[in-house]
Design an enzyme around this catalytic site. Structure first.
Site, PDB file in Angstrom:
ATOM      1  N   ARG A  73       0.814  -1.238   0.000  1.00  0.00           N
ATOM      2  CA  ARG A  73       0.000   0.000   0.000  1.00  0.00           C
ATOM      3  C   ARG A  73       0.836   1.271   0.000  1.00  0.00           C
ATOM      4  NH1 ARG A  73      -2.542  -3.296   3.599  1.00  0.00           N
ATOM      5  NH2 ARG A  73      -4.398  -4.293   2.720  1.00  0.00           N
ATOM      6  N   LYS A 130       3.254  11.784 -10.784  1.00  0.00           N
ATOM      7  CA  LYS A 130       2.353  10.953 -11.599  1.00  0.00           C
ATOM      8  C   LYS A 130       3.088   9.660 -11.912  1.00  0.00           C
ATOM      9  CE  LYS A 130      -0.610  14.293 -13.976  1.00  0.00           C
ATOM     10  NZ  LYS A 130      -1.042  14.792 -15.291  1.00  0.00           N
ATOM     11  N   GLU A 179       9.954  18.850 -24.736  1.00  0.00           N
ATOM     12  CA  GLU A 179       9.305  19.232 -23.462  1.00  0.00           C
ATOM     13  C   GLU A 179       9.927  20.524 -22.910  1.00  0.00           C
ATOM     14  OE1 GLU A 179       6.669  17.540 -22.787  1.00  0.00           O
ATOM     15  OE2 GLU A 179       7.007  15.548 -23.644  1.00  0.00           O
ATOM     16  N   LYS A 221       8.485  23.240 -13.627  1.00  0.00           N
ATOM     17  CA  LYS A 221       7.478  22.187 -13.458  1.00  0.00           C
ATOM     18  C   LYS A 221       7.061  22.076 -11.991  1.00  0.00           C
ATOM     19  CE  LYS A 221       5.643  17.762 -14.326  1.00  0.00           C
ATOM     20  NZ  LYS A 221       5.738  16.417 -14.847  1.00  0.00           N
ATOM     21  N   GLU A 261      -4.030  18.176 -10.747  1.00  0.00           N
ATOM     22  CA  GLU A 261      -4.584  18.623 -12.021  1.00  0.00           C
ATOM     23  C   GLU A 261      -6.082  18.903 -11.920  1.00  0.00           C
ATOM     24  OE1 GLU A 261      -2.864  16.625 -15.384  1.00  0.00           O
ATOM     25  OE2 GLU A 261      -4.249  17.576 -16.764  1.00  0.00           O
ATOM     26  N   ARG A 281      -2.011  22.777 -14.023  1.00  0.00           N
ATOM     27  CA  ARG A 281      -1.204  21.651 -14.487  1.00  0.00           C
ATOM     28  C   ARG A 281      -1.579  21.255 -15.922  1.00  0.00           C
ATOM     29  NH1 ARG A 281       1.055  16.645 -10.729  1.00  0.00           N
ATOM     30  NH2 ARG A 281       2.409  15.835 -12.342  1.00  0.00           N
ATOM     31  N   ASN A 330      -0.077  20.451 -20.919  1.00  0.00           N
ATOM     32  CA  ASN A 330      -0.529  19.695 -22.092  1.00  0.00           C
ATOM     33  C   ASN A 330      -0.389  20.490 -23.388  1.00  0.00           C
ATOM     34  OD1 ASN A 330      -1.271  17.363 -20.714  1.00  0.00           O
ATOM     35  ND2 ASN A 330      -3.249  18.237 -20.151  1.00  0.00           N
ATOM     36  N   HIS A 337       0.137  18.855 -26.710  1.00  0.00           N
ATOM     37  CA  HIS A 337      -0.047  17.417 -26.489  1.00  0.00           C
ATOM     38  C   HIS A 337      -1.364  16.867 -27.029  1.00  0.00           C
ATOM     39  CE1 HIS A 337       3.637  17.543 -24.273  1.00  0.00           C
ATOM     40  NE2 HIS A 337       3.553  16.271 -23.926  1.00  0.00           N
ATOM     41  N   HIS A 371      -0.435  13.982 -29.245  1.00  0.00           N
ATOM     42  CA  HIS A 371      -0.809  12.607 -28.887  1.00  0.00           C
ATOM     43  C   HIS A 371      -1.522  11.923 -30.038  1.00  0.00           C
ATOM     44  CE1 HIS A 371      -0.649  13.078 -24.230  1.00  0.00           C
ATOM     45  NE2 HIS A 371       0.436  12.499 -24.694  1.00  0.00           N
ATOM     46  N   HIS A 398       7.876  10.110 -28.768  1.00  0.00           N
ATOM     47  CA  HIS A 398       6.912  11.028 -28.158  1.00  0.00           C
ATOM     48  C   HIS A 398       7.280  12.497 -28.447  1.00  0.00           C
ATOM     49  CE1 HIS A 398       4.158  12.776 -25.232  1.00  0.00           C
ATOM     50  NE2 HIS A 398       5.186  13.426 -24.701  1.00  0.00           N
TER      51      HIS A 398
HETATM   52  N1  LIG Z   1       5.031  10.896 -15.026  1.00  0.00           N
HETATM   53  C1  LIG Z   1       5.028  11.939 -15.808  1.00  0.00           C
HETATM   54  O1  LIG Z   1       4.651  13.040 -15.400  1.00  0.00           O
HETATM   55  C2  LIG Z   1       5.535  11.791 -17.211  1.00  0.00           C
HETATM   56  C3  LIG Z   1       5.840  12.934 -17.983  1.00  0.00           C
HETATM   57  C4  LIG Z   1       6.372  12.750 -19.255  1.00  0.00           C
HETATM   58  C5  LIG Z   1       6.588  11.471 -19.747  1.00  0.00           C
HETATM   59  N2  LIG Z   1       6.261  10.386 -18.981  1.00  0.00           N
HETATM   60  C6  LIG Z   1       6.476   9.024 -19.458  1.00  0.00           C
HETATM   61  O2  LIG Z   1       7.859   8.849 -19.678  1.00  0.00           O
HETATM   62  C7  LIG Z   1       8.044   7.825 -20.654  1.00  0.00           C
HETATM   63  C8  LIG Z   1       9.082   8.280 -21.628  1.00  0.00           C
HETATM   64  O3  LIG Z   1      10.293   8.509 -20.954  1.00  0.00           O
HETATM   65  P1  LIG Z   1      11.680   8.489 -21.722  1.00  0.00           P
HETATM   66  O4  LIG Z   1      11.578   9.314 -22.925  1.00  0.00           O
HETATM   67  O5  LIG Z   1      12.713   8.784 -20.714  1.00  0.00           O
HETATM   68  O6  LIG Z   1      11.766   7.002 -22.255  1.00  0.00           O
HETATM   69  P2  LIG Z   1      12.507   5.668 -21.747  1.00  0.00           P
HETATM   70  O7  LIG Z   1      12.473   5.550 -20.292  1.00  0.00           O
HETATM   71  O8  LIG Z   1      11.955   4.570 -22.563  1.00  0.00           O
HETATM   72  O9  LIG Z   1      14.015   5.944 -22.202  1.00  0.00           O
HETATM   73  C9  LIG Z   1      14.323   6.027 -23.586  1.00  0.00           C
HETATM   74  C10 LIG Z   1      15.413   5.027 -23.978  1.00  0.00           C
HETATM   75  O10 LIG Z   1      16.669   5.481 -23.500  1.00  0.00           O
HETATM   76  C11 LIG Z   1      17.311   4.465 -22.723  1.00  0.00           C
HETATM   77  N3  LIG Z   1      18.080   5.187 -21.731  1.00  0.00           N
HETATM   78  C12 LIG Z   1      17.614   5.848 -20.644  1.00  0.00           C
HETATM   79  N4  LIG Z   1      18.594   6.518 -20.049  1.00  0.00           N
HETATM   80  C13 LIG Z   1      19.711   6.274 -20.756  1.00  0.00           C
HETATM   81  C14 LIG Z   1      21.064   6.721 -20.650  1.00  0.00           C
HETATM   82  N5  LIG Z   1      21.439   7.600 -19.702  1.00  0.00           N
HETATM   83  N6  LIG Z   1      21.968   6.273 -21.545  1.00  0.00           N
HETATM   84  C15 LIG Z   1      21.578   5.435 -22.545  1.00  0.00           C
HETATM   85  N7  LIG Z   1      20.318   5.009 -22.716  1.00  0.00           N
HETATM   86  C16 LIG Z   1      19.408   5.421 -21.834  1.00  0.00           C
HETATM   87  C17 LIG Z   1      16.191   3.625 -22.203  1.00  0.00           C
HETATM   88  O11 LIG Z   1      16.626   2.325 -21.890  1.00  0.00           O
HETATM   89  C18 LIG Z   1      15.226   3.635 -23.385  1.00  0.00           C
HETATM   90  O12 LIG Z   1      15.641   2.688 -24.337  1.00  0.00           O
HETATM   91  C19 LIG Z   1       6.684   7.572 -21.272  1.00  0.00           C
HETATM   92  O13 LIG Z   1       6.172   6.353 -20.811  1.00  0.00           O
HETATM   93  C20 LIG Z   1       5.834   8.736 -20.776  1.00  0.00           C
HETATM   94  O14 LIG Z   1       4.475   8.388 -20.636  1.00  0.00           O
HETATM   95  C21 LIG Z   1       5.743  10.533 -17.731  1.00  0.00           C
HETATM   96 ZN   LIG Z   2       5.111  15.028 -23.324  1.00  0.00          ZN
END
Ligand SMILES: NC(=O)c1ccc[n+]([C@@H]2O[C@H](COP(=O)([O-])OP(=O)(O)OC[C@H]3O[C@@H](n4cnc5c(N)ncnc54)[C@H](O)[C@@H]3O)[C@@H](O)[C@H]2O)c1
Ligand SMILES: [Zn+2]
Length: 361
Positions: A126, A148, A190, A226, A236, A241, A245, A248, A252, A265
């Site tokens: 939990r 989030k 971003e 942020k 939100e 917040r 978007n 987006h 999206h 993305h």
């Molecule tokens: N929680 C939130 O508020 C929020 C906001 C924006 C995005 N997201 C989420 O984040 C995700 C995308 O994140 P991302 O773009 O970091 O993708 P990711 O975590 O998939 O990383 C991208 C790629 O880079 C690799 N990688 C990561 N760090 C590395 C490093 N230092 N050196 C070499 N390779 C590395 C990973 O293994 C992966 O293959 C999505 O699922 C999205 O929904 C969440």
């Molecule tokens: Zn985004």
């Protein structure tokens, strides 16, 4: 480390935490985490198959030196791991490893690992504490801050999740050196979004930044931006917040209709930002020269400026109708009245959106 880290407090009542941004900070992570109160000794590093081999060894060693007993759980790299089965698997590995409510997690990786490990931390016993160590540009400037967490459902992205704030975020821009170029550049969509909605002078800095130059201060300022929004509107509900978007809605739609994985993305968001900036000129007061300027900054980071022709407008509109923001039947669209000034508008029509998509061709 050369200079002291930037410390950005996220002042959420009842669960305030710091985001530390500093070059070389990963090597300091053991004693930084040791400095937190109410943490047990047992912990698990959650990482992926790309990041683990690069950085989990150093992190584990630093945690041991600081008196912790870390396990390491490695998930396959990629969005596919952000799923209920993988979240459950993490929980079960924790149980088998003898972890309980006294343990904590350390998410080491990009947004996928952060969202997934944060979600596992939210539901395991939990809710147990977790620390974020983001290693992508997206994760450092965006996903690691704000609490989030969640996984994707077959029916759509991020539909299952929880708000669960980390106890600490440690962002070390040196870890970005190992990011492939495309993944590195993607994160700037971003950053450019942040500048567009709240910090016009940041655009000057982006225009002056050399390729893969030092972004430590830029990361820190994005975190502060942020964090301020999250503190104003943690869940939100107040509308602030939702300004995050910007770009987006159409972005999206493009991302989903390209088939996930085709456009990254941030690449889809680049197109969404251009479309939203154009709509800001027609439906709000953004000067067209400023919309063009935004496009120029996206171009500077090698982000897409034109929609691939095989993606039809119908497909994008189809994907949009599944968007959470469209559910209520009314379109709430984020527009800019000027660079650095965003607001929600209900005046954007479907015809406007079609026009904005067509203008990307
Ligand atoms: N929680 C939130 O508020 C929020 C906001 C924006 C995005 N997201 C989420 O984040 C995700 C995308 O994140 P991302 O773009 O970091 O993708 P990711 O975590 O998939 O990383 C991208 C790629 O880079 C690799 N990688 C990561 N760090 C590395 C490093 N230092 N050196 C070499 N390779 C590395 C990973 O293994 C992966 O293959 C999505 O699922 C999205 O929904 C969440
Ligand atoms: Zn985004």
């Amino acid at each position: 480390m050369t200079s002291p880290p930037h410390r950005i407090p996220v002042a959420l009542p009842g669960h305030a935490y710091d985001v530390l941004v500093g070059d070389g900070l990963l090597a300091e992570s053991g004693h930084l985490i040791r400095g937190l109160d109410r943490l047990g000794k047992k912990c698990a590093i959650v990482t992926d198959t790309n990041v683990g081999p690069l950085y989990a060894g150093l992190l584990a060693a630093r945690l041991v030196e600081a008196g912790f007993t870390p396990d390491t759980i490695t998930v396959p790299a990629g969005e596919g791991s952000k799923s209920m089965p993988v979240a459950e698997d993490i929980c079960r590995q924790l149980i088998r490893g003898g972890h309980d409510r006294g343990s904590f997690l350390v998410a080491l990786g990009g947004g996928v690992v952060g969202d997934l490990a944060g979600f596992a931390a939210a539901i395991f016993f939990r809710g147990i504490p977790f620390v974020q160590i983001p290693t992508t540009v997206v994760a450092q400037v965006d996903s690691s801050v704000g609490g989030k967490t969640g996984v994707n459902a077959h029916e759509g992205k991020n539909l299952i999740g929880a708000f669960h704030q980390p106890r600490l975020v440690i962002a070390d821009p040196r870890t970005l050196d190992s990011l492939p170029d495309r993944a590195y550049r993607e994160g700037f969509a971003e950053i450019i979004k942040h500048a567009a909605i709240r910090d016009a002078p940041m655009l000057d800095r982006l225009e002056a930044l050399p390729p893969r130059g030092d972004i430590t201060a830029l990361v820190a300022d994005n975190v502060a931006l942020k964090a301020a929004i999250v503190v104003e509107d943690e869940r939100e509900t107040a509308g602030t917040r939702a300004l995050l978007n910007f770009g987006h809605t159409i972005g999206h739609g493009i991302e989903a209709s390209a088939g996930y994985g085709e456009l990254m993305h941030g690449e889809a968001i680049s197109l969404g930002l251009i479309a939203a900036a154009r709509l800001s000129s027609t439906r709000s007061t953004l000067p067209t020269a400023d919309a063009e300027r935004l496009r120029g900054v996206l171009a500077r980071f090698g982000l897409p400026l034109a929609l691939p022709s095989r993606i039809t407008t119908d497909a994008i509109l189809g994907a949009l109708s599944h968007d959470k923001k469209f559910r209520a039947g009314q379109i709430r669209f984020v527009l800019l009245s000027a660079l650095g000034k965003a607001h929600l508008s209900e005046e954007v029509t479907l015809a406007d959106i079609v026009g904005a998509i067509e203008s990307l061709r």
